[in-house]
Design a protein around this motif. Structure first.
Motif, PDB file in Angstrom:
ATOM      1  N   PRO A 181      70.614  -0.165  64.828  1.00  0.00           N
ATOM      2  CA  PRO A 181      70.027  -0.932  63.719  1.00  0.00           C
ATOM      3  C   PRO A 181      68.539  -0.650  63.529  1.00  0.00           C
ATOM      4  O   PRO A 181      67.699  -1.554  63.535  1.00  0.00           O
ATOM      5  N   GLY A 182      68.190   0.611  63.370  1.00  0.00           N
ATOM      6  CA  GLY A 182      66.809   1.031  63.190  1.00  0.00           C
ATOM      7  C   GLY A 182      66.650   2.484  63.588  1.00  0.00           C
ATOM      8  O   GLY A 182      67.577   3.104  64.142  1.00  0.00           O
ATOM      9  N   LEU A 183      65.488   3.036  63.309  1.00  0.00           N
ATOM     10  CA  LEU A 183      65.246   4.446  63.613  1.00  0.00           C
ATOM     11  C   LEU A 183      64.928   4.643  65.100  1.00  0.00           C
ATOM     12  O   LEU A 183      64.173   3.862  65.693  1.00  0.00           O
ATOM     13  N   ILE A 184      65.481   5.681  65.700  1.00  0.00           N
ATOM     14  CA  ILE A 184      65.167   6.030  67.084  1.00  0.00           C
ATOM     15  C   ILE A 184      63.789   6.679  67.123  1.00  0.00           C
ATOM     16  O   ILE A 184      63.562   7.703  66.479  1.00  0.00           O
ATOM     17  N   VAL A 185      62.873   6.084  67.888  1.00  0.00           N
ATOM     18  CA  VAL A 185      61.511   6.613  67.982  1.00  0.00           C
ATOM     19  C   VAL A 185      61.267   7.331  69.311  1.00  0.00           C
ATOM     20  O   VAL A 185      60.286   8.057  69.462  1.00  0.00           O
ATOM     21  N   LYS A 186      62.173   7.124  70.271  1.00  0.00           N
ATOM     22  CA  LYS A 186      62.069   7.815  71.562  1.00  0.00           C
ATOM     23  C   LYS A 186      63.481   7.998  72.106  1.00  0.00           C
ATOM     24  O   LYS A 186      64.288   7.065  72.082  1.00  0.00           O
ATOM     25  N   LEU A 187      63.757   9.205  72.621  1.00  0.00           N
ATOM     26  CA  LEU A 187      65.085   9.512  73.136  1.00  0.00           C
ATOM     27  C   LEU A 187      64.956  10.499  74.280  1.00  0.00           C
ATOM     28  O   LEU A 187      64.232  11.494  74.168  1.00  0.00           O
ATOM     29  N   GLU A 188      65.640  10.239  75.397  1.00  0.00           N
ATOM     30  CA  GLU A 188      65.612  11.166  76.522  1.00  0.00           C
ATOM     31  C   GLU A 188      66.885  11.023  77.345  1.00  0.00           C
ATOM     32  O   GLU A 188      67.509   9.963  77.366  1.00  0.00           O
ATOM     33  N   ASP A 189      67.252  12.127  78.023  1.00  0.00           N
ATOM     34  CA  ASP A 189      68.447  12.080  78.867  1.00  0.00           C
ATOM     35  C   ASP A 189      68.061  11.793  80.303  1.00  0.00           C
ATOM     36  O   ASP A 189      66.891  11.898  80.695  1.00  0.00           O
TER      37      ASP A 189
END
Length: 312
Positions: A181-189
């Motif tokens: 429910p919003g934009l992803i501003v940080k993503l990591e595995d």
């Protein structure tokens, strides 16, 4: 007349907003080799949102593809221009490596994801068939300047942690990730091999849009690598056939010229011998070579295969 002005103004705003693209720029860090200890490599990736659709693409690929598209449109592709130093154009270097030498299209409302690649100038694509199941937590932190909420998901052999913000009402994110429910501003595995950090938002007028070829080869996720290899083999055979046509045409030309000379008529020899055959082979060869050359260039920069983003 006064009543018409607001309507015209609203239509103008709608036209302007439809013609604009909102670009979210991510600083993307990739570990190119998960076995050996090497430093993370960084590049910028773009999430372009226009209307209800989005395009995820690396900056380096977008530069190359837009240049190729312009050259094709102007019918100015030549062997000389293929070796052109694109950095002199002021829009980046054509030889920069990219770990994302493909692009991803999304239909945001329907959460449909399409993966597009290219082999020797030929498009091949598939629709992603694994919906991402997010576990949204109550953790809230400020990430990259936005008040963000934490969510986790397992996808394609990796466990991912995403921070999304409701301040940007777009259910999307980098790569294939969306549905929050919003934009992803940080993503990591969890392995620390891939990291996406939103660093900037810009509005782009007349942004480059990846062309959808009418003869693009449709595949499935499961069969994609096999279909891609088969397509590469098919194009390789066609290229060898074209090259054979070139050689045969020249041999026919020489034989025809020689025969015409022996008969006392060089022109008859050209007409009855090799020029017709040679012309066919040469035209068939030259017409596809530029596109195949640029397609091969794109493929050769894909270093991500050493440590793919999808492990399963």
């Amino acid at each position: 007349m006064k009543n018409k002005l607001p309507v015209i103004f609203v239509l103008f705003l709608l036209f302007m907003s439809y013609g604009q693209t909102t670009r979210y720029i991510y600083e993307t860090a990739v570990n190119p080799d998960s076995i050996n200890l090497v430093g993370l490599k960084t590049e910028r990736t773009f999430l372009d949102i226009k209307g209800s659709q989005s395009l995820f693409i690396s900056e380096h690929k977008l530069v190359r593809d837009s240049l190729v598209s312009n050259f094709k449109r102007d019918e100015r592709i030549s062997n000389k221009k293929e070796g052109k130093d694109f950095s002199k154009l002021g829009i980046g270097k054509s030889g920069e490596q990219s770990f994302f030498d493909y692009y991803i299209l999304k239909d945001i409302p329907d959460q449909k994801v399409y993966y597009y690649d290219r082999v020797g100038g030929k498009q091949i694509y598939y629709q992603e068939d694994r919906p991402i199941q997010w576990n949204v937590t109550n953790d809230v932190e400020k990430q990259n300047g936005y008040s963000s909420q934490k969510a986790t998901a397992s996808f394609a052999g990796r466990t991912w942690t995403a921070w999304f913000t409701k301040d940007i009402n777009v259910s999307d994110g980098p790569y294939k990730f969306s549905g929050l429910p919003g934009l992803i501003v940080k993503l990591e595995d969890d392995k620390g091999d891939y990291k996406f950090d939103l660093i900037k938002k810009v509005v782009v007028k007349n942004s480059f849009e990846e062309p959808m070829d009418s003869d693009a080869r449709k595949s499935s996720r499961v069969n994609f690598h096999g279909d891609k290899a088969a397509l590469e083999l098919e194009l390789s055979k066609n290229k060898r056939s074209i090259n054979g046509g070139n050689n045969g045409g020249m041999q026919g030309f020489e034989a025809g010229r020689h025969q015409g000379g022996m008969n006392g008529g060089g022109r008859d020899g050209m007409r009855g011998g090799g020029m017709r055959r040679g012309g066919t082979g040469m035209n068939g060869g030259n017409s596809d070579l530029p596109a195949q050359s640029f397609g091969s260039e794109n493929t050769s920069f894909n270093t991500g295969s050493q440590n793919p983003i999808e492990l399963q």
